[in-house]
Write a protein that holds these residues in place. Sequence first.
Motif, PDB file in Angstrom:
ATOM      1  N   THR A  67       0.817  -1.218   0.000  1.00 11.33           N
ATOM      2  CA  THR A  67       0.000   0.000   0.000  1.00 11.33           C
ATOM      3  C   THR A  67       0.846   1.262   0.000  1.00 11.33           C
ATOM      4  O   THR A  67       0.444   2.293  -0.542  1.00 11.33           O
ATOM      5  CB  THR A  67      -0.942   0.009   1.219  1.00 11.33           C
ATOM      6  N   ASP A  68       2.045   1.198   0.588  1.00 12.12           N
ATOM      7  CA  ASP A  68       2.911   2.371   0.647  1.00 12.12           C
ATOM      8  C   ASP A  68       3.325   2.836  -0.748  1.00 12.12           C
ATOM      9  O   ASP A  68       3.572   4.030  -0.971  1.00 12.12           O
ATOM     10  CB  ASP A  68       4.153   2.057   1.492  1.00 12.12           C
ATOM     11  N   ASP A  69       3.377   1.906  -1.712  1.00 16.14           N
ATOM     12  CA  ASP A  69       3.728   2.274  -3.080  1.00 16.14           C
ATOM     13  C   ASP A  69       2.710   3.228  -3.694  1.00 16.14           C
ATOM     14  O   ASP A  69       3.012   3.937  -4.659  1.00 16.14           O
ATOM     15  CB  ASP A  69       3.804   1.022  -3.967  1.00 16.14           C
ATOM     16  N   PHE A  70       1.504   3.236  -3.155  1.00 19.68           N
ATOM     17  CA  PHE A  70       0.420   4.028  -3.729  1.00 19.68           C
ATOM     18  C   PHE A  70      -0.025   5.143  -2.788  1.00 19.68           C
ATOM     19  O   PHE A  70      -1.165   5.604  -2.820  1.00 19.68           O
ATOM     20  CB  PHE A  70      -0.750   3.108  -4.097  1.00 19.68           C
ATOM     21  N   ARG A 385       2.328   1.981 -11.564  1.00 21.72           N
ATOM     22  CA  ARG A 385       1.770   0.857 -10.807  1.00 21.72           C
ATOM     23  C   ARG A 385       2.836   0.056 -10.050  1.00 21.72           C
ATOM     24  O   ARG A 385       2.516  -0.915  -9.388  1.00 21.72           O
ATOM     25  CB  ARG A 385       1.041  -0.097 -11.775  1.00 21.72           C
ATOM     26  N   HIS A 386       4.091   0.465 -10.164  1.00 19.51           N
ATOM     27  CA  HIS A 386       5.201  -0.237  -9.506  1.00 19.51           C
ATOM     28  C   HIS A 386       5.256  -1.710  -9.910  1.00 19.51           C
ATOM     29  O   HIS A 386       5.446  -2.600  -9.079  1.00 19.51           O
ATOM     30  CB  HIS A 386       5.076  -0.111  -7.978  1.00 19.51           C
ATOM     31  N   LYS A 387       5.079  -1.942 -11.220  1.00 20.43           N
ATOM     32  CA  LYS A 387       5.122  -3.312 -11.743  1.00 20.43           C
ATOM     33  C   LYS A 387       6.000  -3.348 -12.987  1.00 20.43           C
ATOM     34  O   LYS A 387       5.592  -3.772 -14.059  1.00 20.43           O
ATOM     35  CB  LYS A 387       3.717  -3.822 -12.058  1.00 20.43           C
ATOM     36  N   THR A 388       7.226  -2.881 -12.831  1.00 19.24           N
ATOM     37  CA  THR A 388       8.113  -2.722 -13.982  1.00 19.24           C
ATOM     38  C   THR A 388       8.928  -3.975 -14.309  1.00 19.24           C
ATOM     39  O   THR A 388       9.712  -3.965 -15.253  1.00 19.24           O
ATOM     40  CB  THR A 388       9.088  -1.557 -13.735  1.00 19.24           C
ATOM     41  N   GLU A 389       8.759  -5.035 -13.536  1.00 20.94           N
ATOM     42  CA  GLU A 389       9.505  -6.261 -13.828  1.00 20.94           C
ATOM     43  C   GLU A 389       8.715  -7.100 -14.826  1.00 20.94           C
ATOM     44  O   GLU A 389       7.660  -7.649 -14.509  1.00 20.94           O
ATOM     45  CB  GLU A 389       9.774  -7.040 -12.546  1.00 20.94           C
ATOM     46  N   GLY A 390       9.224  -7.156 -16.025  1.00 22.88           N
ATOM     47  CA  GLY A 390       8.562  -7.915 -17.079  1.00 22.88           C
ATOM     48  C   GLY A 390       9.438  -7.964 -18.310  1.00 22.88           C
ATOM     49  O   GLY A 390      10.323  -7.116 -18.508  1.00 22.88           O
TER      50      GLY A 390
END
Length: 452
Positions: A67-70, A385-390
């Motif tokens: 939650t801290d990421d947002f 969205r802090h989902k850059t691993e891909g």
Amino acid sequence: MDQKLFDLIVIGAGPGGIEAALVAAKEKLSVCLISATKIGGRATWGSLVPSKVWLASAEKADALKRTDDFAFEPVAEIPALNLDKLRKKVGAQSQGASDRYLENLNTAGVHLLYGVATLHEDKKVVIAKEDHAPVEIYGRHIIIGSGSEPMFKPGIKPNMDHIIAPKIASGIPKIPESLVMAGGGVTGTEYAYAFAALGTKVTILQNSDHLLPRLDEEVSLLFENYLTSHYPIEIVTNATVESMIQADQKVVATTLDGRTFESEYGFIAIGRKADLSFIAEESMKPQLTERNTVEVDDYCKTSIPGIYAIGDVTGAPMTANRATMQARIAVSHILRGKESTLFPGVFIEAIYTSPAIAQIGDMSQDEDALYITKSYSDLLKLNIRHKTEGFLKIKISKTSGLILGASGYGDHMPDVMAVIQVAMNNNLLYTDINKLPLAYPSVSELVTSLDG
């Protein structure tokens, strides 16, 4: 029932069988659909739907930890998973899917029969149901969509206690402290992620040299690194499980080379096999492949005239989207014969971990191929969205410029792969789709972003 002859009999009421029945009924054929289970088949009641409910809860558990990421203040205590509520949700989602299927079938006028169906000469189908006299019906055409069932071995079987399998996963009384997973295919990987995201220390025992053996090796190894660096997961490759036994409240898995792995629970996901229970007599046994699945041609015809087969019973990839497309192909051929314009295309194989994994086409090494790789790290949407691993890998023919395959993992990867599927099934060049910037910011724009 009074009616004994149908234009089409469909054996099996999973996603493929239901699709075949609905498409045929829409074309004004008289259709009888036979189900050995509740409508929806094993996919709805034992595997696909239940696993996706587990995965949704696991993904939500991940989100609650971040939650801290947002810009939310962290909470003192993350809500605990309520297994009773999860079990009820699994049941409700399976029932809801089944009810929707049933409503559509009834509206379409499909005749439904329940029981175990066997195929006999003269396109006779006998339906046996406990405490009922067998029912005999005939079909001008028959589609076999009997699906698949989990594989177990003498020393590797669920015991309804601390050794479980996908169908009985929802009955587990607690989230284990530790779990050993026999099998690192799609089901094993999905459930391993789900349990690990919910706090379980998971050991995956995979008999090949990398997780998800159908997956491109480079993508698989990158995803393995992601899993082990973000979750309490250990992956042991080249480890074929020979036995799994329960000793008191512990489970011990032993591999062929003598290694042992102890955990609180064991989970068996070593593969699936075609359900060939429809075979009643040798004369009506269709040609089988080396893997003991039903052999079919491009129109889903078997070696027996007038008999078609679709879905898991025809082998890998055992996915619902492949089964439903095969259903449309088979019905189209029944109606139009050689004039049918539907042929097998390429299908997306998806694994719904978080992030998800997907692959399409042929990803084997080829000297005539160019391999383009793209990273999620530059996508604005995923930075937010802090989902850059891909990672996305696209295989392109140097000669024709056509896309031959693609593989990758990352947020919404199956949806990203849909753009590539459309291109491949319509013979669009990579340069054709690469010219068109997609929505910004989005995840799908990765496909058409400038090559590095």
